[in-house]
Every structure is written in structure tokens, then in C-alpha cells.
Motif scaffolding. Sequence first.
Motif, PDB file in Angstrom:
ATOM      1  N   MET A 223       0.830  -1.203   0.000  1.00  0.00           N
ATOM      2  CA  MET A 223       0.000   0.000   0.000  1.00  0.00           C
ATOM      3  C   MET A 223       0.865   1.255   0.000  1.00  0.00           C
ATOM      4  SD  MET A 223      -2.969  -1.174   2.694  1.00  0.00           S
ATOM      5  CE  MET A 223      -4.181   0.019   2.111  1.00  0.00           C
ATOM      6  N   ALA A 224       0.269   2.368  -0.354  1.00  0.00           N
ATOM      7  CA  ALA A 224       0.972   3.654  -0.389  1.00  0.00           C
ATOM      8  C   ALA A 224       0.181   4.714   0.362  1.00  0.00           C
ATOM      9  CB  ALA A 224       1.186   4.103  -1.837  1.00  0.00           C
ATOM     10  N   ASN A 225       0.877   5.764   0.794  1.00  0.00           N
ATOM     11  CA  ASN A 225       0.261   6.989   1.337  1.00  0.00           C
ATOM     12  C   ASN A 225      -0.509   6.794   2.647  1.00  0.00           C
ATOM     13  OD1 ASN A 225       1.186   8.591  -0.842  1.00  0.00           O
ATOM     14  ND2 ASN A 225      -0.537   7.900  -2.103  1.00  0.00           N
ATOM     15  N   LEU A 226      -0.213   5.744   3.383  1.00  0.00           N
ATOM     16  CA  LEU A 226      -0.904   5.572   4.660  1.00  0.00           C
ATOM     17  C   LEU A 226      -0.563   6.696   5.629  1.00  0.00           C
ATOM     18  CD1 LEU A 226      -0.549   1.703   5.204  1.00  0.00           C
ATOM     19  CD2 LEU A 226      -2.594   2.964   4.500  1.00  0.00           C
ATOM     20  N   ASP A 227       0.602   7.313   5.473  1.00  0.00           N
ATOM     21  CA  ASP A 227       0.994   8.409   6.366  1.00  0.00           C
ATOM     22  C   ASP A 227       0.173   9.674   6.140  1.00  0.00           C
ATOM     23  OD1 ASP A 227       2.072   8.998   3.880  1.00  0.00           O
ATOM     24  OD2 ASP A 227       4.048   9.558   4.644  1.00  0.00           O
ATOM     25  N   LYS A 228      -0.656   9.683   5.114  1.00  0.00           N
ATOM     26  CA  LYS A 228      -1.507  10.844   4.830  1.00  0.00           C
ATOM     27  C   LYS A 228      -2.901  10.700   5.434  1.00  0.00           C
ATOM     28  CE  LYS A 228       0.841  12.022   0.480  1.00  0.00           C
ATOM     29  NZ  LYS A 228       1.996  11.138   0.685  1.00  0.00           N
ATOM     30  N   LEU A 229      -3.103   9.652   6.236  1.00  0.00           N
ATOM     31  CA  LEU A 229      -4.413   9.363   6.798  1.00  0.00           C
ATOM     32  C   LEU A 229      -4.428   9.567   8.307  1.00  0.00           C
ATOM     33  CD1 LEU A 229      -5.041   5.952   4.969  1.00  0.00           C
ATOM     34  CD2 LEU A 229      -5.784   8.222   4.240  1.00  0.00           C
ATOM     35  N   PRO A 230      -5.593   9.913   8.881  1.00  0.00           N
ATOM     36  CA  PRO A 230      -5.725   9.916  10.334  1.00  0.00           C
ATOM     37  C   PRO A 230      -5.810   8.480  10.849  1.00  0.00           C
ATOM     38  CG  PRO A 230      -7.838  10.379   9.326  1.00  0.00           C
ATOM     39  CD  PRO A 230      -6.848  10.317   8.197  1.00  0.00           C
ATOM     40  N   SER A 231      -5.536   8.304  12.120  1.00  0.00           N
ATOM     41  CA  SER A 231      -5.599   6.955  12.701  1.00  0.00           C
ATOM     42  C   SER A 231      -7.010   6.386  12.660  1.00  0.00           C
ATOM     43  CB  SER A 231      -5.097   6.981  14.147  1.00  0.00           C
ATOM     44  OG  SER A 231      -3.730   7.323  14.196  1.00  0.00           O
ATOM     45  N   THR A 232      -8.009   7.253  12.841  1.00  0.00           N
ATOM     46  CA  THR A 232      -9.405   6.815  12.841  1.00  0.00           C
ATOM     47  C   THR A 232     -10.238   7.809  12.039  1.00  0.00           C
ATOM     48  OG1 THR A 232      -9.970   8.061  14.843  1.00  0.00           O
ATOM     49  CG2 THR A 232      -9.133   5.826  15.159  1.00  0.00           C
ATOM     50  N   GLY A 233     -11.477   7.422  11.753  1.00  0.00           N
ATOM     51  CA  GLY A 233     -12.407   8.342  11.111  1.00  0.00           C
ATOM     52  C   GLY A 233     -12.487   8.230   9.606  1.00  0.00           C
ATOM     53  N   GLY A 234     -11.744   7.293   8.994  1.00  0.00           N
ATOM     54  CA  GLY A 234     -11.776   7.144   7.552  1.00  0.00           C
ATOM     55  C   GLY A 234     -12.449   5.853   7.118  1.00  0.00           C
ATOM     56  N   VAL A 235     -12.673   5.750   5.822  1.00  0.00           N
ATOM     57  CA  VAL A 235     -13.178   4.509   5.225  1.00  0.00           C
ATOM     58  C   VAL A 235     -12.275   4.158   4.051  1.00  0.00           C
ATOM     59  CG1 VAL A 235     -15.578   4.816   5.930  1.00  0.00           C
ATOM     60  CG2 VAL A 235     -14.808   5.788   3.767  1.00  0.00           C
TER      61      VAL A 235
END
Length: 261
Positions: A223-235
Motif C-alpha cells: 500500500m501507499a500513502n498511509l501516512d496521509k491518513l488519520p488513525s481513525t475516522g476514515g473509510v
Amino acid sequence: MHTTTASPSEDPAMTRNAIVDALGVLKAGRIVDLTHLVHPGIQRFGPFPAMRIETRYTVAESGFHVEQVSFVTHYGTHVDAPEHFVEGRRTLERIELEELMLPLFVLYFEDKVAADPEFIVHVDDIKRWEAEHGEIPADSFVAFSSDWYHRMEGGDMNNFDADGVAHCPGLGLDALKYLFEERGVTAVGHETLDTDGSAGVRARGLDCEKYVLESDHYQVEVMANLDKLPSTGGVIFVGLPKFDKFPGFPACAWAVVPNED
């Protein structure tokens, strides 16, 4: 005469409106591509051959453009279906669509990996994460963010030393059993070329990856770009073609997270 009024959940028009409204909410969020660009030079697992591309038709010569492509099913950012490691288990087309759109929880351990490239996520690490962010719910997707994806273009995904020994992070068997058996998650993902990490591979082979698939779950690798996500609150949404009886395939995965601008 007594007349009953349908609740919003029983009113088809209300349901249709709710679905359209939900799409509007999603599009108002921040959309993050979690997929590496696929090309013949992309880094890949072990002895897998590179993609081969042949241009068969061009607009100039034929009025349309078509490429003929040859590559292994597990190339680039891809899904492993259970049958990839366990004969007779679910193949790609048997992964239900409901399993491909899930609440997303990101385990950030980039600092651990920076200090130790062979860092393995264990159950205690997840419990400490939950103490800060809350309990991971069932029917969700859990991704391990290691910052490793930056190595894909111009780096070394295997992190070989001078003796040709790989040094990569991974997920521990205890952590995976906790996620699947105690938390009831649907799928996991990570940025490296395999689940176990190099220390795990040296100790047990690919037992962690086998456990995930043997348990009838799927995973998304590289996977890529996981560092651009918050720990919670996404889908997360995972797009797949519907090839018959394939053990996996390159995927297009993306996340929608709150727009904090």
C-alpha cells in the motif's frame, strides 16, 4: 381508521435520498489514493518476473489504442485472496463487495520502524494504540503504516544489507490473531512486500501471511500513502476486477477521510 407511517428506514424514497446524500458527504471528504503506480520497473516480491507490455494497436494506425500486458497476479499494490496460500479457499471473485468498503483504522508505527527496520507489530503495540484511539471495531480494515512505501521508487523495498540479507518490518502472529479473533476485523493491509517482515520470515517463513489467508480473510499488500491518513475516522474502498478463480490481483485502493482544511 388507523394509518401507520413508515419510518425513514422503511421508506424507499428516504433510503434512496440517504444513499445519494452519503455519496455527497464522501465526496466532500479528502480522498487519498493508497495505490502505487504500476509499471514494468516496479519493485516486486522475490523471483516474480517484471511486467511485459506490448502495444498492439495505436490510434494513428488502427483508430484505437490497445496494450497487451503480461504480469503475475500479485504485482504492485494488490489483494491476496485466501486461495493464494490455501488450496480450495476463496478466490478473488468470491470476496464479497461488502468486504471491499470498510471503516479504516491506521496503526502508525513509523517511529518504531525508523529505529528498527525489522520492527514487528505485536499485540501489546495494538493495545497501546487502542488505549489512545479507542477499541478497533469488528468488520473493519486495519492498516500498518511503516513509511516503507517511500522506498518503492528509487529505494530498496527489501532493504538488503551488504550480505544480501533483507531487513523489513512486519506484523506478528499474535497481533494478527488479536485483530481477527478478538476484534473481528475483516481485512488488513501494509506497505511492505510481505506480511511477516524479514525477521519473521527468517524465523517461521510466511506463517503470518498464511494465517491471514487460512482464516478466510484477505489482505492488501504494498500500500501507499498511509501516512496521509488519520488513525481513525476514515473509510477504505478496494477496487478489484472479477477474474474467475484468481488467487489475487493488482488493486486500486483509496480512502476517504475527514477534510480538515
